[in-house]
Design a protein around this motif. Structure first.
Motif, PDB file in Angstrom:
ATOM      1  N   GLN A 858      53.748 -36.095 -53.002  1.00 36.47           N
ATOM      2  CA  GLN A 858      52.674 -35.997 -53.726  1.00 36.47           C
ATOM      3  C   GLN A 858      52.168 -37.429 -54.178  1.00 36.47           C
ATOM      4  N   HIS A 865      44.235 -36.091 -55.701  1.00 38.90           N
ATOM      5  CA  HIS A 865      45.646 -35.591 -56.086  1.00 38.90           C
ATOM      6  C   HIS A 865      45.855 -34.900 -54.704  1.00 38.90           C
ATOM      7  N   CYS A 867      48.862 -33.493 -51.862  1.00 41.52           N
ATOM      8  CA  CYS A 867      50.419 -33.217 -51.621  1.00 41.52           C
ATOM      9  C   CYS A 867      50.635 -32.545 -50.108  1.00 41.52           C
ATOM     10  N   LEU A 883      51.346 -26.649 -58.619  1.00 39.59           N
ATOM     11  CA  LEU A 883      51.489 -28.135 -59.109  1.00 39.59           C
ATOM     12  C   LEU A 883      50.968 -28.302 -60.129  1.00 39.59           C
TER      13      LEU A 883
END
Length: 937
Positions: A858, A865, A867, A883
């Motif tokens: 991540q 953002h 991951c 998440l």
């Protein structure tokens, strides 16, 4: 339990024995040695008594450097001979449940406890003691045992000694030179332990080469068969540091030690050389009349891998310097010797290195001692039909050469996957120390603590040869086994807890068939509640719901048994409550009642999945009552207490107890909603930190006058979380001596010394809970304190001691890892999620699921953002992924792909939690990568 003149269970060794030497005397004697061995502490100032008389300071005076080190990636911890850090090292390097074999700090194999479980703990008896329970062998548990007096490879007993080693011959200045690959041959040695892989390096000035060793068993998470092979890989890599070509003869030797303790019958040991296309082996056996029924009967082998034409083997090395003889081209292919003589076989090969070139040589040590012979009178012998059972590897192999051949034939997969797991575990942003300590405790699976039979039944002591029957109230703390080898835990639930251990009333015997399942003293309420929660965990670590469908009626029955004990239905348990501290407490307490609420919640969730709404409603109706009453009746404004109906039996009354909200801790491990109100939970954890975390726990145990125990697992100068403290007083009422009463009979335990102890299994569960609740510094400080107590300068880093070696409760350390990752998983539903607690903006960690394992990554930047899920082994069925976003950020755009192919999904956000639900189930295979990229507003 016995009468008042005996301990609760002398045969189990669970209780604190008494002796002529007081704990105070012992700690005084130990303090000087502990001070000499202690490393300089950067974390704590000296202990000072607080106002009001409580001996543990509220201000722990953590240095900024200490706090920073808790979450910093750091560097791998390497132990060196120059710092005197190698002498205690003993890391298990055999397969799981194959006996116990250590590698030392300089790379020698020692503690050859592979022949058969010993059935008695080591150490001298107390000769002056007259009472039977005072004659116990105390070295491993009383007075701290191997914690206070750790064994070393140089002082191991003859019982475990097997002559072995590896060496190199080379030419220098026209003369042959010989050097052993250990501290006798090299003066600059380092050891890096990454269980299950040991990494040793060798250097010496004036020698034209350097060497390194990787030693490990085959260890593949989720694969029990291949991980339970009795063998150790020894791969040496040699590098030519000279400017000239270099020729090295590399050899290894091993003693035939079959039937090492048989002295009352005549027999012969035999060595045979076996040459195959891809290995050469010295195969070691023994024969004699009646020998096959004796202890330690079987065979062992040492092999060299690769083309047999390049190998040289000798069945018997009998010259005065047999280490040199193994390099000669003379020697027999078969040798028989009387058992009184030492029979050693050897192998060697030759490699040629150009300047700067490196080459590897791989040996394999294997063994085959599957029989549980001569078990009469032993605790393990009480298992039904044990005389007919063998170790698990006997199901697949007939001897040690067959084990070696299987590994060699599939070496690239077996060794490669083992090393892939090792790389995956450490390919992380988590601190090296943290990754070490979280996984080290699983090495108890490769010790004599753990036994896996050829009928696939698992059976464990609490610690090596200590306390029988895979005890529910100890093994329930262990989180690691369920995540690494979940099939073992599922079988334990099905075959043992809800098989042979479940009686007609719904009570679970805490030690399986080692206790009478219908005896009132056989059941432990904490162990039963923990087992119910574990069933929910085992269900989650399944690919489908078949496990739960099969076991659910029995689980329901066991929960109903507990509910009946809540006679007034107020959500608190108040009657007789036997538990892991080898006693039964009476009256409501935060500890057991929080477990009750967590088990009720787990059952509610399972009932809903099993289409049993009536029982789900039964559980749901009790939970809110319990949540209210546990606060109203047991929360004193700072922490949860115990309200005994009287002070005739052991209790903690107003004490601050380490497990007071254990139920909420376990709830986090299986992703249950809160079972204890958040505010009170957080305050209780803060109180445990304030009142129980002692910067000098050893000194506290010495200075606290009220509780007199005999064991110590922390020395003066070492930090730790105490089991129970009494900041408001009440310790004088805690331990009169009586542990339990059943049918108007009183049962006694020793002087209740558990309260003034540090026991790392309990410490780990609190650490995991603190991390889950956002108390990162406090939780990691507790775990780091355990890690520092097991520094190699003081004791064996790879043997966590409580009552005995390699104690199973220590596998709670993996729970701290689960908490740090914010990991959640439900295999049957296809749900996976992460909410990292350590450096979440740049986070990478390993993970395991029902059918596969891999790496989660991540990264969080200003407007991005992202991951990834990269699977390294097996497969992962995924329906939903979750998440956490930072600071209530909102997504503007979401892109999801599998191997760069875009996927359709539904997206939801609730607070910081984001959930991505795929419109069709994904089946992610090994080497596939799932990517999720969220553009933030």
């Amino acid at each position: 339990m016995k009468n008042k003149d005996e301990c609760c269970d002398p045969s189990s060794g669970c209780c604190s024995p008494t002796s002529g030497q007081s704990r105070r005397d012992f700690i005084k004697l130990s303090a000087m040695a502990a001070t000499i061995l202690a490393l300089p502490s950067m974390a704590f100032n000296a202990i000072s008594q607080t106002k009001g008389g409580h001996l543990i300071p509220a201000d722990k005076k953590l240095s900024a450097e200490w706090i920073k080190s808790l979450t910093a990636r750091g560097v791998p911890e390497v132990f060196t001979a120059s710092k005197d850090e190698l002498k205690y090292i003993g890391m298990p390097v055999g397969g799981i449940s194959c006996g116990q074999l250590y590698i030392s700090g300089d790379g020698r194999l020692w503690l050859w406890d592979i022949f058969q479980s010993n059935y008695e703990r080591e150490g001298p008896a107390i000769p002056e003691a007259t009472d039977p329970h005072k004659k116990w062998r105390l070295d491993q548990f009383s007075m701290g045992g191997l914690y206070a007096k750790p064994r070393t490879s140089s002082t191991e007993t003859d019982r475990f000694k097997v002559e072995n080693g590896f060496a190199v011959r080379y030419m220098q200045n026209g003369e042959p030179k010989f050097i052993t690959l250990d501290n006798h041959g090299f003066d600059t040695i380092s050891f890096r332990g990454e269980y299950p892989v040991a990494k040793v390096t060798y250097k010496k000035e004036g020698i034209p080469f350097t060497a390194s060793l990787n030693s490990y068993p085959i260890f593949i998470p989720l694969d029990v068969k291949d991980s339970s092979m009795p063998a150790t890989v020894m791969t040496y890599e040699f590098t030519n540091e000279d400017s000239k070509d270099l020729t090295l003869d590399v050899g290894g030797w091993l003693e035939n030690k079959v039937c090492p303790e048989v002295t009352d019958v005549a027999f012969e040991r035999t060595n045979n050389v076996i040459k195959d296309n891809n290995k050469t082996t010295v195969f070691m056996t023994a024969s004699g009349e009646g020998l096959s029924t004796r202890k330690g009967y079987g065979n062992m082998a040492i092999s060299l891998l690769n083309d047999s034409k390049d190998m040289h083997a000798v069945a018997s090395l009998r010259a005065n310097d047999y280490k040199m003889e193994m390099f000669d081209k003379k020697g027999s292919n078969e040798e028989r010797l009387d058992s009184n003589e030492t029979l050693v076989g050897g192998l060697s090969t030759t490699i040629r290195l150009k300047p700067g070139e490196s080459k590897k040589v791989t040996f394999l040590v294997s063994w085959y001692f599957p029989y549980y012979n001569e078990v009469s009178g032993s605790s393990i012998g009480k298992i039904n039909g044990i005389d007919k059972l063998k170790r698990h590897y006997a199901k697949y192999f007939s001897d040690s050469n067959e084990v070696a051949q299987y590994i060699v034939n599939d070496f690239n997969r077996l060794s490669g996957t083992t090393l892939t797991w090792n790389k995956t575990w450490y390919d992380s942003t988590l601190p090296y120390w943290f990754l070490d300590r979280a996984f080290i405790s699983l090495d108890c699976l490769a010790s004599q603590t753990s036994h896996l039979f050829n009928n696939d039944r698992f059976w464990g002591w609490e610690g090596v040869d200590c306390c029988t029957g895979t005890c529910t109230h100890v093994w329930m703390y262990a989180q690691g086994l369920a995540r690494i080898f979940p099939s073992i835990e599922r079988d334990n639930r099905t075959r043992v807890d809800y098989g042979i251990s479940l009686n007609n009333e719904g009570a679970i015997s805490m030690r399986g068939e080692n206790f009478d399942v219908f005896s009132k003293s056989a059941y432990a309420v904490d162990g039963q509640l923990g087992t119910i929660i574990r069933v929910y965990r085992e269900h989650q670590v399944c690919a489908d719901d078949s496990f739960l469908i099969n076991i659910w009626p029995s689980v329901k029955k066991s929960m109903q048994f507990i509910i009946k004990q809540d006679e007034d239905g107020d959500g608190l348990l108040e009657g007789r409550q036997p538990h892991t501290l080898d006693a039964a407490w009476y009256g409501p307490m935060g500890w057991i009642s929080s477990m009750y609420l967590a088990a009720l919640k787990a059952c509610e969730m399972m009932a809903l999945e099993m289409n049993d709404p009536a029982f789900a409603n039964t559980c749901n109706e009790i939970i809110p009552k319990g949540q209210k009453n546990i606060v109203d009746k047991l929360f004193n404004g700072e922490y949860f207490i115990h309200l005994p109906p009287d002070y005739e039996s052991i209790n903690t009354n107003d004490g601050c107890h380490i497990d007071q909200i254990l139920g909420q801790s376990f709830a986090h491990q299986v992703n249950l909603p809160d079972v204890i109100p958040q505010r009170e939970t957080k305050k209780a954890l803060e109180s445990l930190w304030k009142y129980n975390f002692a910067p000098d726990a050893g000194q506290y145990a010495l200075d606290h006058e009220a509780i007199k125990g005999e064991r110590t697992y922390v020395m003066p100068g070492e930090a730790g979380l105490m089991m129970t403290t009494w900041p408001l007083g009440g310790d004088d009422k805690a331990v009169p001596g009586m542990a339990d009463r059943v049918d108007d009979k009183e049962f006694w335990i020793g002087p209740g010394g558990y309260f003034d102890e540090c026991m790392n299994g309990f410490e780990y569960q609190v650490a995991s809970h603190m991390v889950s609740e956002g108390m990162l510094t406090e939780g990691l400080s507790i775990m780091k304190s355990v890690h520092d107590r097991y520094n190699a300068a003081k004791r064996n880093p790879f043997d966590e001691v409580e009552c005995s070696s390699h104690y199973a409760r220590s596998m709670a350390s993996y729970g701290v890892f689960i908490a740090a990752c914010g990991y959640s998983y439900h295999g049957p539903k296809g749900e996976l999620g992460f909410a990292p607690k350590i450096n979440p903006e740049n986070f990478k960690s390993p993970f395991t699921t029902a059918e596969g394992w891999g790496t989660f990554t991540q990264k969080v930047e200003k407007k991005e953002h992202s991951c990834t899920i990269a699977l390294k082994y097996g497969q992962l069925r995924l329906k939903q992924f979750s998440l956490e976003l930072f600071e209530n950020r909102k997504p503007r755009k979401v892109a999801v792909s599998l191997n760069d192919e875009k996927l359709d999904y539904n997206f939801e956000q609730s607070g910081n939690k984001v959930t991505i639900e795929f419109k069709s189930d994904l089946m992610i295979k090994s080497s596939m990568v799932l990517k999720m990229e969220i553009t933030l507003v």
